[in-house]
Design a protein around this motif. Sequence first.
Motif, PDB file in Angstrom:
ATOM      1  N   MET A   1      -3.058  -1.600 -18.365  1.00  0.00           N
ATOM      2  CA  MET A   1      -1.778  -1.120 -17.843  1.00  0.00           C
ATOM      3  C   MET A   1      -1.645  -1.528 -16.378  1.00  0.00           C
ATOM      4  SD  MET A   1      -0.408   2.765 -17.860  1.00  0.00           S
ATOM      5  CE  MET A   1      -0.045   3.365 -16.235  1.00  0.00           C
ATOM      6  N   MET A   2      -0.488  -2.056 -16.037  1.00  0.00           N
ATOM      7  CA  MET A   2      -0.262  -2.485 -14.662  1.00  0.00           C
ATOM      8  C   MET A   2       0.013  -1.282 -13.759  1.00  0.00           C
ATOM      9  SD  MET A   2       2.234  -5.541 -13.465  1.00  0.00           S
ATOM     10  CE  MET A   2       3.602  -4.769 -12.615  1.00  0.00           C
ATOM     11  N   SER A   3      -0.581  -1.321 -12.597  1.00  0.00           N
ATOM     12  CA  SER A   3      -0.366  -0.256 -11.623  1.00  0.00           C
ATOM     13  C   SER A   3       1.002  -0.448 -10.965  1.00  0.00           C
ATOM     14  CB  SER A   3      -1.483  -0.319 -10.577  1.00  0.00           C
ATOM     15  OG  SER A   3      -1.313   0.696  -9.627  1.00  0.00           O
ATOM     16  N   THR A   4       1.764   0.640 -10.865  1.00  0.00           N
ATOM     17  CA  THR A   4       3.087   0.586 -10.233  1.00  0.00           C
ATOM     18  C   THR A   4       3.083   1.530  -9.032  1.00  0.00           C
ATOM     19  OG1 THR A   4       3.964   2.439 -11.503  1.00  0.00           O
ATOM     20  CG2 THR A   4       4.183   0.227 -12.490  1.00  0.00           C
ATOM     21  N   PRO A   5       4.057   1.371  -8.145  1.00  0.00           N
ATOM     22  CA  PRO A   5       4.136   2.330  -7.034  1.00  0.00           C
ATOM     23  C   PRO A   5       4.227   3.777  -7.527  1.00  0.00           C
ATOM     24  CG  PRO A   5       5.509   0.442  -6.558  1.00  0.00           C
ATOM     25  CD  PRO A   5       5.033   0.283  -7.985  1.00  0.00           C
ATOM     26  N   GLU A   6       4.998   4.013  -8.592  1.00  0.00           N
ATOM     27  CA  GLU A   6       5.123   5.379  -9.119  1.00  0.00           C
ATOM     28  C   GLU A   6       3.787   5.893  -9.661  1.00  0.00           C
ATOM     29  OE1 GLU A   6       7.871   3.384  -9.486  1.00  0.00           O
ATOM     30  OE2 GLU A   6       9.585   4.654  -8.992  1.00  0.00           O
ATOM     31  N   SER A   7       3.028   5.028 -10.338  1.00  0.00           N
ATOM     32  CA  SER A   7       1.725   5.466 -10.874  1.00  0.00           C
ATOM     33  C   SER A   7       0.730   5.712  -9.740  1.00  0.00           C
ATOM     34  CB  SER A   7       1.170   4.463 -11.890  1.00  0.00           C
ATOM     35  OG  SER A   7       0.806   3.241 -11.276  1.00  0.00           O
ATOM     36  N   ARG A   8       0.827   4.931  -8.680  1.00  0.00           N
ATOM     37  CA  ARG A   8      -0.054   5.155  -7.520  1.00  0.00           C
ATOM     38  C   ARG A   8       0.303   6.473  -6.824  1.00  0.00           C
ATOM     39  NH1 ARG A   8       1.406  -0.440  -6.161  1.00  0.00           N
ATOM     40  NH2 ARG A   8       0.039  -1.750  -7.389  1.00  0.00           N
ATOM     41  N   LEU A   9       1.604   6.759  -6.711  1.00  0.00           N
ATOM     42  CA  LEU A   9       2.020   8.052  -6.141  1.00  0.00           C
ATOM     43  C   LEU A   9       1.438   9.202  -6.959  1.00  0.00           C
ATOM     44  CD1 LEU A   9       5.756   7.375  -5.259  1.00  0.00           C
ATOM     45  CD2 LEU A   9       4.000   8.142  -3.651  1.00  0.00           C
ATOM     46  N   ALA A  10       1.543   9.100  -8.272  1.00  0.00           N
ATOM     47  CA  ALA A  10       1.016  10.149  -9.159  1.00  0.00           C
ATOM     48  C   ALA A  10      -0.492  10.289  -8.971  1.00  0.00           C
ATOM     49  CB  ALA A  10       1.358   9.834 -10.613  1.00  0.00           C
ATOM     50  N   GLY A 114      -1.335   6.822   9.699  1.00  0.00           N
ATOM     51  CA  GLY A 114      -1.005   7.762   8.630  1.00  0.00           C
ATOM     52  C   GLY A 114       0.085   7.211   7.727  1.00  0.00           C
ATOM     53  N   ALA A 115       1.069   6.550   8.316  1.00  0.00           N
ATOM     54  CA  ALA A 115       2.145   5.927   7.542  1.00  0.00           C
ATOM     55  C   ALA A 115       1.694   4.591   6.959  1.00  0.00           C
ATOM     56  CB  ALA A 115       3.381   5.728   8.418  1.00  0.00           C
ATOM     57  N   SER A 116       1.044   3.776   7.763  1.00  0.00           N
ATOM     58  CA  SER A 116       0.636   2.441   7.318  1.00  0.00           C
ATOM     59  C   SER A 116      -0.359   2.502   6.164  1.00  0.00           C
ATOM     60  CB  SER A 116       0.028   1.662   8.484  1.00  0.00           C
ATOM     61  OG  SER A 116       1.017   1.386   9.454  1.00  0.00           O
ATOM     62  N   ASP A 117      -1.339   3.380   6.261  1.00  0.00           N
ATOM     63  CA  ASP A 117      -2.337   3.498   5.192  1.00  0.00           C
ATOM     64  C   ASP A 117      -1.669   3.931   3.884  1.00  0.00           C
ATOM     65  OD1 ASP A 117      -4.227   2.826   7.099  1.00  0.00           O
ATOM     66  OD2 ASP A 117      -5.081   4.846   7.254  1.00  0.00           O
ATOM     67  N   LEU A 118      -0.708   4.842   3.970  1.00  0.00           N
ATOM     68  CA  LEU A 118      -0.018   5.293   2.768  1.00  0.00           C
ATOM     69  C   LEU A 118       0.851   4.178   2.184  1.00  0.00           C
ATOM     70  CD1 LEU A 118       0.412   7.566   0.763  1.00  0.00           C
ATOM     71  CD2 LEU A 118       2.288   8.383   2.199  1.00  0.00           C
ATOM     72  N   SER A 119       1.460   3.367   3.029  1.00  0.00           N
ATOM     73  CA  SER A 119       2.258   2.238   2.558  1.00  0.00           C
ATOM     74  C   SER A 119       1.412   1.325   1.670  1.00  0.00           C
ATOM     75  CB  SER A 119       2.816   1.452   3.748  1.00  0.00           C
ATOM     76  OG  SER A 119       3.514   0.311   3.317  1.00  0.00           O
ATOM     77  N   VAL A 120       0.207   1.013   2.109  1.00  0.00           N
ATOM     78  CA  VAL A 120      -0.686   0.142   1.341  1.00  0.00           C
ATOM     79  C   VAL A 120      -1.172   0.856   0.079  1.00  0.00           C
ATOM     80  CG1 VAL A 120      -2.870  -1.136   1.396  1.00  0.00           C
ATOM     81  CG2 VAL A 120      -1.341  -1.180   3.389  1.00  0.00           C
ATOM     82  N   ALA A 121      -1.437   2.154   0.185  1.00  0.00           N
ATOM     83  CA  ALA A 121      -1.895   2.914  -0.987  1.00  0.00           C
ATOM     84  C   ALA A 121      -0.822   2.943  -2.082  1.00  0.00           C
ATOM     85  CB  ALA A 121      -2.281   4.338  -0.579  1.00  0.00           C
ATOM     86  N   ILE A 122       0.449   3.006  -1.683  1.00  0.00           N
ATOM     87  CA  ILE A 122       1.545   3.067  -2.662  1.00  0.00           C
ATOM     88  C   ILE A 122       1.929   1.687  -3.179  1.00  0.00           C
ATOM     89  CG2 ILE A 122       3.994   3.636  -2.982  1.00  0.00           C
ATOM     90  CD1 ILE A 122       3.568   5.901  -0.908  1.00  0.00           C
ATOM     91  N   PHE A 123       2.066   0.714  -2.288  1.00  0.00           N
ATOM     92  CA  PHE A 123       2.622  -0.590  -2.660  1.00  0.00           C
ATOM     93  C   PHE A 123       1.583  -1.706  -2.761  1.00  0.00           C
ATOM     94  CE2 PHE A 123       6.218   1.707  -0.707  1.00  0.00           C
ATOM     95  CZ  PHE A 123       7.105   1.671  -1.782  1.00  0.00           C
ATOM     96  N   GLY A 124       0.302  -1.405  -2.539  1.00  0.00           N
ATOM     97  CA  GLY A 124      -0.725  -2.436  -2.602  1.00  0.00           C
ATOM     98  C   GLY A 124      -0.513  -3.467  -1.511  1.00  0.00           C
ATOM     99  N   ASP A 125      -0.805  -4.748  -1.816  1.00  0.00           N
ATOM    100  CA  ASP A 125      -0.637  -5.800  -0.812  1.00  0.00           C
ATOM    101  C   ASP A 125       0.795  -5.908  -0.317  1.00  0.00           C
ATOM    102  OD1 ASP A 125      -3.276  -6.562  -0.558  1.00  0.00           O
ATOM    103  OD2 ASP A 125      -3.140  -8.180  -2.023  1.00  0.00           O
ATOM    104  N   ALA A 126       1.769  -5.564  -1.165  1.00  0.00           N
ATOM    105  CA  ALA A 126       3.176  -5.599  -0.757  1.00  0.00           C
ATOM    106  C   ALA A 126       3.471  -4.533   0.299  1.00  0.00           C
ATOM    107  CB  ALA A 126       4.089  -5.403  -1.959  1.00  0.00           C
ATOM    108  N   GLY A 127       2.560  -3.582   0.465  1.00  0.00           N
ATOM    109  CA  GLY A 127       2.724  -2.531   1.465  1.00  0.00           C
ATOM    110  C   GLY A 127       2.213  -2.905   2.846  1.00  0.00           C
ATOM    111  N   ARG A 128       1.548  -4.071   2.943  1.00  0.00           N
ATOM    112  CA  ARG A 128       1.072  -4.534   4.265  1.00  0.00           C
ATOM    113  C   ARG A 128       2.276  -5.049   5.046  1.00  0.00           C
ATOM    114  NH1 ARG A 128      -4.123  -3.940   4.019  1.00  0.00           N
ATOM    115  NH2 ARG A 128      -5.182  -4.143   2.019  1.00  0.00           N
ATOM    116  N   HIS A 129       2.403  -4.604   6.284  1.00  0.00           N
ATOM    117  CA  HIS A 129       3.651  -4.786   7.015  1.00  0.00           C
ATOM    118  C   HIS A 129       3.407  -5.071   8.488  1.00  0.00           C
ATOM    119  CE1 HIS A 129       2.221  -0.644   7.026  1.00  0.00           C
ATOM    120  NE2 HIS A 129       2.572  -0.658   8.298  1.00  0.00           N
ATOM    121  N   ALA A 130       4.430  -5.596   9.119  1.00  0.00           N
ATOM    122  CA  ALA A 130       4.455  -5.663  10.580  1.00  0.00           C
ATOM    123  C   ALA A 130       4.873  -4.279  11.064  1.00  0.00           C
ATOM    124  CB  ALA A 130       5.461  -6.714  11.038  1.00  0.00           C
TER     125      ALA A 130
END
Length: 154
Positions: A1-10, A114-130
């Motif tokens: 099963m593919m991991s999704t942002p919603e499944s990571r939130l759960a 606190g925000a950046s770490d959660l972004s990566v936890a939810i969105f994976g590599d797509a959560g890495r940001h400037a």
Amino acid sequence: MMSTPESRLAALGIELPTPASPVANYVACVQTGNTLVVSGQLPLVAGKLFATGKLGADVAVDVATEAARYSMINLVAQVKAAVGDLSRVRRVVRLGGFIACTPDFTAHAAVMNGASDLSVAIFGDAGRHARSTVGVPSLPLDAPVEVEGLFEIA
């Protein structure tokens, strides 16, 4: 099963709140093309601020880091309300963090993680940001942190 942002939130035990309504003459989100800009979000939990005050005075770094995490949860709630499915987020392009602090405070980056770490936890590599993290003399409602975001949407 593919991991999704919603499944990571759960998996993280995070239930997105009802997005906060703007408190002045602006909108929560603006989408133009495939870019979604989300207005700054405060660290609200069940409609109340998680913490108040300033870093370097009456708010500890660990408390403000958690506040930044709650701001990110509220940012993601706005994104979900705007686009429906969080899997439509191709990339968290940029986060902007505002830290209410005394002039001598310098641990802005630790707080914003606190925000950046959660972004990566939810969105994976797509959560890495400037990002930018800026110290300010005050924020609305005496919040210690506010986080805004820019997202690429499919």
